[in-house]
Design a protein around this motif. Sequence first.
Motif, short mmCIF file in Angstrom:
data_model
loop_
_atom_site.label_atom_id
_atom_site.label_comp_id
_atom_site.label_asym_id
_atom_site.label_seq_id
_atom_site.Cartn_x
_atom_site.Cartn_y
_atom_site.Cartn_z
N ILE A 27 0.80 -1.23 0.00
CA ILE A 27 0.00 0.00 0.00
C ILE A 27 0.84 1.28 0.00
O ILE A 27 0.30 2.37 -0.14
CB ILE A 27 -0.99 0.04 1.19
N GLY A 28 2.15 1.16 0.21
CA GLY A 28 3.01 2.34 0.20
C GLY A 28 3.47 2.72 1.61
O GLY A 28 2.92 2.28 2.62
N LEU A 29 4.51 3.55 1.64
CA LEU A 29 5.14 3.94 2.90
C LEU A 29 4.21 4.75 3.80
O LEU A 29 4.00 4.41 4.96
CB LEU A 29 6.43 4.73 2.62
N TRP A 30 3.66 5.85 3.27
CA TRP A 30 2.88 6.75 4.12
C TRP A 30 1.57 6.14 4.63
O TRP A 30 1.22 6.34 5.79
CB TRP A 30 2.66 8.08 3.43
N PRO A 31 0.85 5.40 3.80
CA PRO A 31 -0.33 4.73 4.36
C PRO A 31 0.03 3.72 5.47
O PRO A 31 -0.70 3.60 6.45
CB PRO A 31 -0.96 4.02 3.16
N THR A 32 1.16 3.04 5.32
CA THR A 32 1.59 2.10 6.35
C THR A 32 1.91 2.84 7.65
O THR A 32 1.48 2.42 8.74
CB THR A 32 2.83 1.32 5.88
N ILE A 33 2.64 3.94 7.53
CA ILE A 33 2.96 4.74 8.72
C ILE A 33 1.68 5.28 9.35
O ILE A 33 1.53 5.28 10.58
CB ILE A 33 3.94 5.88 8.36
N LEU A 34 0.73 5.73 8.53
CA LEU A 34 -0.54 6.24 9.04
C LEU A 34 -1.32 5.15 9.78
O LEU A 34 -1.89 5.41 10.85
CB LEU A 34 -1.38 6.80 7.89
N ILE A 35 -1.33 3.94 9.26
CA ILE A 35 -2.03 2.82 9.92
C ILE A 35 -1.41 2.54 11.28
O ILE A 35 -2.11 2.38 12.28
CB ILE A 35 -2.03 1.56 9.03
N VAL A 36 -0.08 2.47 11.32
CA VAL A 36 0.61 2.19 12.59
C VAL A 36 0.34 3.30 13.60
O VAL A 36 0.04 3.03 14.78
CB VAL A 36 2.13 2.00 12.36
N ALA A 37 0.40 4.56 13.16
CA ALA A 37 0.15 5.68 14.06
C ALA A 37 -1.31 5.69 14.53
O ALA A 37 -1.59 5.93 15.71
CB ALA A 37 0.50 7.01 13.38
N ALA A 38 -2.25 5.42 13.61
CA ALA A 38 -3.67 5.44 13.97
C ALA A 38 -4.01 4.33 14.96
O ALA A 38 -4.77 4.56 15.91
CB ALA A 38 -4.52 5.31 12.71
N THR A 39 -3.46 3.14 14.75
CA THR A 39 -3.76 2.05 15.69
C THR A 39 -3.17 2.35 17.06
O THR A 39 -3.81 2.05 18.08
CB THR A 39 -3.25 0.69 15.18
N GLY A 40 -2.01 2.94 17.09
CA GLY A 40 -1.41 3.32 18.37
C GLY A 40 -2.23 4.38 19.09
O GLY A 40 -2.51 4.28 20.28
N PHE A 41 -2.66 5.39 18.35
CA PHE A 41 -3.47 6.47 18.94
C PHE A 41 -4.82 5.96 19.43
O PHE A 41 -5.23 6.24 20.56
CB PHE A 41 -3.66 7.59 17.90
N LEU A 42 -5.50 5.19 18.61
CA LEU A 42 -6.79 4.61 18.98
C LEU A 42 -6.63 3.68 20.18
O LEU A 42 -7.45 3.68 21.10
CB LEU A 42 -7.41 3.86 17.81
#
Length: 131
Positions: A27-42
Amino acid sequence: MFLKLILTFTIVPILELIVLIQLGRYIGLWPTILIVAATGFLGIILARSQGLGIFFRIKDDLSEGRIPADEILNGLCVLVGGAMLLTPGLITDTAGFILIIPTTRNIVKSLLRSLLQKLIKHGTIRFYKIK
């Protein structure tokens, strides 16, 4: 036991890297980083809300003279789950969510209770009276 810890702290990060690299390729670098950050925040938000609820239930149990054994086990699960959610990666995030969400946490708690009962029954864990 020490060998199991070493294996856990080397194999899990390697598996996390493999999953993140493969997801990044897909899916690409930035979407992967966004998923990891979002799961951590949630996860942090969920852990905080669950932890506060558990804290108040423990307080209520103690004020009514009951031993809050079930809530202490809930608190332990939420604490470990929150720590897993702070660790970057999707495998640890999944395990963290399992420990934080009440429905899945109840399944883990019943497995933990069963394991502890077996350990106590076989004499692996002994409890001593404090005088």
